[in-house]
Motif scaffolding. Structure first.
Motif, PDB file in Angstrom:
ATOM      1  N   UNK A   1      11.348  18.346 -38.816  1.00  0.00           N
ATOM      2  CA  UNK A   1      10.448  18.554 -37.671  1.00  0.00           C
ATOM      3  C   UNK A   1       9.550  17.339 -37.487  1.00  0.00           C
ATOM      4  N   UNK A   2       9.084  16.778 -38.609  1.00  0.00           N
ATOM      5  CA  UNK A   2       8.234  15.594 -38.538  1.00  0.00           C
ATOM      6  C   UNK A   2       8.983  14.430 -37.888  1.00  0.00           C
ATOM      7  N   UNK A   3      10.261  14.276 -38.266  1.00  0.00           N
ATOM      8  CA  UNK A   3      11.076  13.209 -37.684  1.00  0.00           C
ATOM      9  C   UNK A   3      11.260  13.442 -36.185  1.00  0.00           C
ATOM     10  N   UNK A   4      11.521  14.710 -35.814  1.00  0.00           N
ATOM     11  CA  UNK A   4      11.663  15.037 -34.392  1.00  0.00           C
ATOM     12  C   UNK A   4      10.365  14.733 -33.647  1.00  0.00           C
ATOM     13  N   UNK A   5       9.253  15.084 -34.293  1.00  0.00           N
ATOM     14  CA  UNK A   5       7.950  14.852 -33.677  1.00  0.00           C
ATOM     15  C   UNK A   5       7.713  13.362 -33.426  1.00  0.00           C
ATOM     16  N   UNK A   6       8.104  12.542 -34.417  1.00  0.00           N
ATOM     17  CA  UNK A   6       7.945  11.100 -34.246  1.00  0.00           C
ATOM     18  C   UNK A   6       8.830  10.588 -33.110  1.00  0.00           C
ATOM     19  N   UNK A   7      10.088  11.095 -33.075  1.00  0.00           N
ATOM     20  CA  UNK A   7      10.987  10.710 -31.982  1.00  0.00           C
ATOM     21  C   UNK A   7      10.405  11.123 -30.643  1.00  0.00           C
ATOM     22  N   UNK A   8       9.856  12.336 -30.619  1.00  0.00           N
ATOM     23  CA  UNK A   8       9.280  12.854 -29.384  1.00  0.00           C
ATOM     24  C   UNK A   8       8.103  11.983 -28.932  1.00  0.00           C
ATOM     25  N   UNK A   9       7.309  11.524 -29.907  1.00  0.00           N
ATOM     26  CA  UNK A   9       6.211  10.618 -29.580  1.00  0.00           C
ATOM     27  C   UNK A   9       6.737   9.342 -28.929  1.00  0.00           C
ATOM     28  N   UNK A  10       7.848   8.825 -29.488  1.00  0.00           N
ATOM     29  CA  UNK A  10       8.460   7.629 -28.896  1.00  0.00           C
ATOM     30  C   UNK A  10       8.887   7.898 -27.464  1.00  0.00           C
ATOM     31  N   UNK A  11       9.500   9.066 -27.258  1.00  0.00           N
ATOM     32  CA  UNK A  11       9.946   9.423 -25.903  1.00  0.00           C
ATOM     33  C   UNK A  11       8.742   9.531 -24.971  1.00  0.00           C
ATOM     34  N   UNK A  12       7.663  10.155 -25.478  1.00  0.00           N
ATOM     35  CA  UNK A  12       6.452  10.271 -24.655  1.00  0.00           C
ATOM     36  C   UNK A  12       5.916   8.896 -24.270  1.00  0.00           C
ATOM     37  N   UNK A  13       5.922   7.988 -25.262  1.00  0.00           N
ATOM     38  CA  UNK A  13       5.442   6.637 -24.984  1.00  0.00           C
ATOM     39  C   UNK A  13       6.314   5.971 -23.928  1.00  0.00           C
ATOM     40  N   UNK A  14       7.641   6.153 -24.044  1.00  0.00           N
ATOM     41  CA  UNK A  14       8.556   5.571 -23.064  1.00  0.00           C
ATOM     42  C   UNK A  14       8.339   6.200 -21.695  1.00  0.00           C
ATOM     43  N   UNK A  15       8.098   7.517 -21.692  1.00  0.00           N
ATOM     44  CA  UNK A  15       7.985   8.234 -20.427  1.00  0.00           C
ATOM     45  C   UNK A  15       6.658   7.945 -19.735  1.00  0.00           C
ATOM     46  N   UNK A  16       5.575   8.021 -20.517  1.00  0.00           N
ATOM     47  CA  UNK A  16       4.257   7.888 -19.903  1.00  0.00           C
ATOM     48  C   UNK A  16       3.688   6.481 -20.026  1.00  0.00           C
ATOM     49  N   UNK A  17       4.271   5.692 -20.894  1.00  0.00           N
ATOM     50  CA  UNK A  17       3.753   4.353 -21.104  1.00  0.00           C
ATOM     51  C   UNK A  17       2.591   4.364 -22.061  1.00  0.00           C
TER      52      UNK A  17
END
Ligand SMILES: [Zn+2]
Length: 135
Positions: free
Chosen positions: A59-75
């Protein structure tokens, strides 16, 4: 923890086996069965604990990936539509969708320390002040 439990079980088994005079008693048989059951429960519990640890890491790894996606999506600079709240327990910055704040209050878990954060429906500037931590 599981090692010491197993040692306890072995110790009790040793006690029972050390005195052969009561091995035909129903209490002895019952105790032995109980010890077997406890042993299996320890084993099952240990497996669950192991799986839970794996799951937490996943879950922690998914959360980190999700953070990356958020950064890509929202900048990185542009968090438009996102409200940033700071966890009072661990200081983690948690991003919250502004639209979620249209409810009266929003509850979310800090991804780092899993404190339940309650954010009131207020405008962006005041969010940090109104955040409260509940156990
Ligand atoms: Zn936290």
């Amino acid at each position: 923890m599981y090692e010491s439990l197993r040692r306890e079980i072995s110790y009790i088994q040793g006690l029972l086996e050390g005195d052969s005079s009561h091995q035909h008693h129903v209490e002895y048989k019952g105790l032995n069965r109980l010890l077997d059951i406890i042993d299996q429960l320890i084993e099952a519990n240990e497996q669950i604990a192991r799986r839970l640890t794996e799951l937490e890491e996943y879950v922690e790894a998914i959360d980190e990936d999700l953070n990356d996606v958020e950064l890509l999506t929202y900048g990185e600079e542009d968090d438009e539509g996102m409200v940033e709240v700071v966890c009072p327990e661990c200081g983690e910055e948690v991003l919250l969708d502004e639209e979620d704040l249209e409810d009266d209050s929003v509850e979310l878990l800090c991804p780092k320390c899993h404190t339940l954060l309650e954010v009131e429906d207020v405008n962006e500037e005041e969010v940090d002040d109104l955040i409260t931590a509940t156990e």
